[in-house]
Design a protein around this motif. Structure first.
Motif, mmCIF file in Angstrom:
data_model
loop_
_atom_site.group_PDB
_atom_site.id
_atom_site.type_symbol
_atom_site.label_atom_id
_atom_site.label_comp_id
_atom_site.label_asym_id
_atom_site.label_seq_id
_atom_site.Cartn_x
_atom_site.Cartn_y
_atom_site.Cartn_z
ATOM 1 N N THR A 1 29.197 53.158 79.554
ATOM 2 C CA THR A 1 30.013 52.193 80.277
ATOM 3 C C THR A 1 29.463 51.959 81.682
ATOM 4 O O THR A 1 28.494 52.584 82.111
ATOM 5 C CB THR A 1 31.463 52.692 80.354
ATOM 6 O OG1 THR A 1 31.479 53.940 81.059
ATOM 7 C CG2 THR A 1 32.043 52.900 78.968
ATOM 8 N N ARG A 2 30.104 51.053 82.383
ATOM 9 C CA ARG A 2 29.645 50.727 83.732
ATOM 10 C C ARG A 2 29.846 51.881 84.702
ATOM 11 O O ARG A 2 29.114 52.009 85.688
ATOM 12 C CB ARG A 2 30.386 49.484 84.228
ATOM 13 C CG ARG A 2 29.820 48.882 85.495
ATOM 14 C CD ARG A 2 30.377 47.500 85.741
ATOM 15 N NE ARG A 2 31.828 47.500 85.794
ATOM 16 C CZ ARG A 2 32.558 46.403 85.984
ATOM 17 N NH1 ARG A 2 31.954 45.226 86.122
ATOM 18 N NH2 ARG A 2 33.874 46.473 85.999
ATOM 19 N N VAL B 1 30.326 56.693 75.473
ATOM 20 C CA VAL B 1 31.408 56.463 74.520
ATOM 21 C C VAL B 1 30.814 56.003 73.194
ATOM 22 O O VAL B 1 29.647 55.584 73.111
ATOM 23 C CB VAL B 1 32.416 55.416 75.052
ATOM 24 C CG1 VAL B 1 33.151 55.932 76.274
ATOM 25 C CG2 VAL B 1 31.732 54.101 75.365
ATOM 26 N N ARG B 2 31.644 56.074 72.186
ATOM 27 C CA ARG B 2 31.284 55.594 70.841
ATOM 28 C C ARG B 2 32.415 54.692 70.373
ATOM 29 O O ARG B 2 33.542 55.155 70.189
ATOM 30 C CB ARG B 2 31.077 56.780 69.903
ATOM 31 C CG ARG B 2 30.575 56.396 68.518
ATOM 32 C CD ARG B 2 30.375 57.654 67.673
ATOM 33 N NE ARG B 2 29.893 57.324 66.340
ATOM 34 C CZ ARG B 2 28.612 57.211 66.024
ATOM 35 N NH1 ARG B 2 27.695 57.393 66.963
ATOM 36 N NH2 ARG B 2 28.247 56.928 64.788
ATOM 37 N N SER C 1 26.934 45.071 74.212
ATOM 38 C CA SER C 1 26.954 44.377 75.499
ATOM 39 C C SER C 1 28.303 44.517 76.191
ATOM 40 O O SER C 1 28.381 44.718 77.408
ATOM 41 C CB SER C 1 26.611 42.902 75.295
ATOM 42 O OG SER C 1 26.660 42.200 76.513
ATOM 43 N N ILE C 2 29.381 44.459 75.422
ATOM 44 C CA ILE C 2 30.720 44.617 75.999
ATOM 45 C C ILE C 2 30.912 46.029 76.544
ATOM 46 O O ILE C 2 31.511 46.232 77.611
ATOM 47 C CB ILE C 2 31.787 44.281 74.934
ATOM 48 C CG1 ILE C 2 31.867 42.771 74.728
ATOM 49 C CG2 ILE C 2 33.158 44.809 75.341
ATOM 50 C CD1 ILE C 2 32.372 41.995 75.910
ATOM 51 N N ILE C 3 30.389 47.024 75.853
ATOM 52 C CA ILE C 3 30.511 48.410 76.328
ATOM 53 C C ILE C 3 29.810 48.582 77.673
ATOM 54 O O ILE C 3 30.327 49.226 78.592
ATOM 55 C CB ILE C 3 29.947 49.381 75.280
ATOM 56 C CG1 ILE C 3 30.820 49.385 74.027
ATOM 57 C CG2 ILE C 3 29.850 50.798 75.841
ATOM 58 C CD1 ILE C 3 30.243 50.191 72.883
ATOM 59 N N LEU D 1 35.558 52.493 81.651
ATOM 60 C CA LEU D 1 36.258 53.306 80.651
ATOM 61 C C LEU D 1 37.741 52.971 80.609
ATOM 62 O O LEU D 1 38.343 52.924 79.524
ATOM 63 C CB LEU D 1 36.046 54.789 80.970
ATOM 64 C CG LEU D 1 36.726 55.780 80.023
ATOM 65 C CD1 LEU D 1 36.192 55.628 78.612
ATOM 66 C CD2 LEU D 1 36.526 57.210 80.512
ATOM 67 N N ASP D 2 38.332 52.702 81.766
ATOM 68 C CA ASP D 2 39.760 52.351 81.776
ATOM 69 C C ASP D 2 40.023 51.048 81.045
ATOM 70 O O ASP D 2 41.054 50.890 80.382
ATOM 71 C CB ASP D 2 40.250 52.265 83.217
ATOM 72 C CG ASP D 2 40.190 53.611 83.922
ATOM 73 O OD1 ASP D 2 40.188 54.634 83.217
ATOM 74 O OD2 ASP D 2 40.130 53.631 85.165
ATOM 75 N N ASP D 3 39.079 50.102 81.147
ATOM 76 C CA ASP D 3 39.254 48.839 80.422
ATOM 77 C C ASP D 3 39.160 49.052 78.922
ATOM 78 O O ASP D 3 39.898 48.428 78.138
ATOM 79 C CB ASP D 3 38.206 47.825 80.877
ATOM 80 C CG ASP D 3 38.379 47.430 82.329
ATOM 81 O OD1 ASP D 3 39.507 47.562 82.844
ATOM 82 O OD2 ASP D 3 37.389 47.015 82.962
ATOM 83 N N LEU D 4 38.256 49.911 78.497
ATOM 84 C CA LEU D 4 38.145 50.166 77.057
ATOM 85 C C LEU D 4 39.381 50.836 76.490
ATOM 86 O O LEU D 4 39.715 50.648 75.313
ATOM 87 C CB LEU D 4 36.925 51.051 76.783
ATOM 88 C CG LEU D 4 35.541 50.398 76.928
ATOM 89 C CD1 LEU D 4 34.453 51.429 76.748
ATOM 90 C CD2 LEU D 4 35.368 49.270 75.927
#
Length: 376
Positions: free
Chosen positions: A79-80, A85-86, A122-124, A129-132
């Motif tokens: 993530t940014r 993450v998976r 690309s979205i990851i 992480l909070d957005d995911l």
């Protein structure tokens, strides 16, 4: 002749039936038929039902128009905010143009699957992480737009995209659990402090109301006794009124204060243990005056005991050591010959007379030890 004609008619009818059977096609309701005549696309797309094609010349391809549910394989990404993450997802799409889905792309299912995987990665990388974890609706919309843009030319419409699961490392899970626990504890403490503040305000109001009416405090005391006695235990707690204690404190006469005794300055260590002085003959010093207070008397006694011990040590060091016996001049054991025994020869030295022993100095009288004074 007639028999040959009948055989020819039967053969022609059989060929016609076979031809019709080879050209007859049935298209289901959820399908569309695309006809390729000699390899070229026919403009008309066959609808559901019975249709005919030219056997050996036309080829009918059926395209499914139902909504397809395709799982996107789990993708590993960072993530940014640099958290590994998976993430896996699911995509819903359908074909809206059968000819484009058949002509423009070789396999539209495989193309949509690969596009979904790359868009998910690309979205990851663009999200935190909070957005995911909490803002999935926005991510789903962005992922749908990224997949739908190239799929429009393929005759495919993306109906919906959903992020299904986000797998986190175990260390990150424990960190998030501790963070959530700390936040819950903080909120609990704030709520508890707020409750204490409200309770203190209410208790202050109740105390103000009871102070105006002393009987209210007594009634409250009786209610407390009733509440304690309702537990049916063998211990009964009776609160004691604080006002009664204050009344007794005010009624008690003040005790006379004793005059403060002057504080005795402690004697230095040199006074308690004076340096050793050689014993000298002379008059005994006058005894010190007796102190007025008990502390001064004890200090004086300690001083006298120290002086007595010091005097005893000085006497022990001043005792003379025994001298060795000296030989008397002119005795029988002396080696010098007398003048009567041997005549003096000319030229021989005359023997010297024995030297007189120097007088010893008089010894000083031994001082008597001081007797300790009896305490009063």
């Amino acid at each position: 002749m007639v028999q040959d004609l009948v055989i020819a008619v039967v053969a022609a009818a059989s060929a016609a039936v076979l031809y019709l059977a080879a050209g007859a096609k049935i298209v289901k309701q959820y399908e569309r038929g695309v006809v390729l005549r000699l390899g070229r696309l026919r403009d008309d797309v066959r609808g559901p039902g019975f249709t005919m094609v030219v056997p050996g010349i036309d080829r009918l391809r059926k395209v499914n128009m139902q909504i397809v549910t395709m799982p996107v394989p789990a993708q590993d990404g960072i993530t940014r905010d640099n958290v590994t993450v998976r993430v896996d997802a699911v995509i819903y799409f359908k074909v809206v143009d059968a000819a484009s889905a058949l002509i423009q792309v070789e396999d539209y299912r495989f193309a949509v699957s690969q596009m979904a995987q790359t868009s998910l990665r690309s979205i990851i990388g663009k999200s935190d992480l909070d957005d995911l974890l909490s803002n999935r609706e926005k991510l789903n919309q962005g992922l749908e737009l990224m997949i739908d843009s190239p799929a429009v030319g393929w005759g495919v419409q993306i109906d919906r995209v959903e992020i299904k699961d986000v797998s986190l490392p175990e260390t990150m899970k424990r960190s998030m659990a501790r963070q959530a626990e700390a936040d819950r504890e903080r909120r609990a403490r704030v709520i508890n402090a707020d409750a204490e503040l409200q309770a203190s305000k209410k208790l202050a109001e109740a105390a103000g109301a009871m102070s105006s009416e002393p009987a209210a405090l007594q009634l409250r005391l009786l209610q407390t006794v009733v509440a304690v006695a309702a537990e049916k235990n063998s211990t009964l707690v009776l609160p004691f009124p604080v006002e009664l204690l204050r009344f007794l404190e005010r009624a008690q006469p003040a005790a006379p204060q004793e005059p403060a005794q002057p504080r005795q300055t402690p004697q230095p260590q040199q006074a308690l243990h004076p340096a050793p002085q050689p014993a000298a003959a002379g008059p005994r010093p006058a005894p010190p005056q007796r102190p007025a207070t008990a502390s001064q008397r004890s200090a004086a006694q300690a001083q006298r005991a120290a002086a007595q011990a010091q005097a005893q040590r000085a006497d022990a060091t001043a005792q003379p050591r025994p001298r060795p016996p000296q030989r008397a001049a002119g005795t029988a054991g002396s080696a010098a010959p007398s003048s009567s025994d041997s005549p003096a020869q000319p030229g021989s030295p005359t023997p010297a007379a024995p030297s007189a022993q120097p007088p010893q100095p008089p010894r000083s009288p031994r001082p008597k030890p001081l007797k300790p004074l009896a305490p009063h």
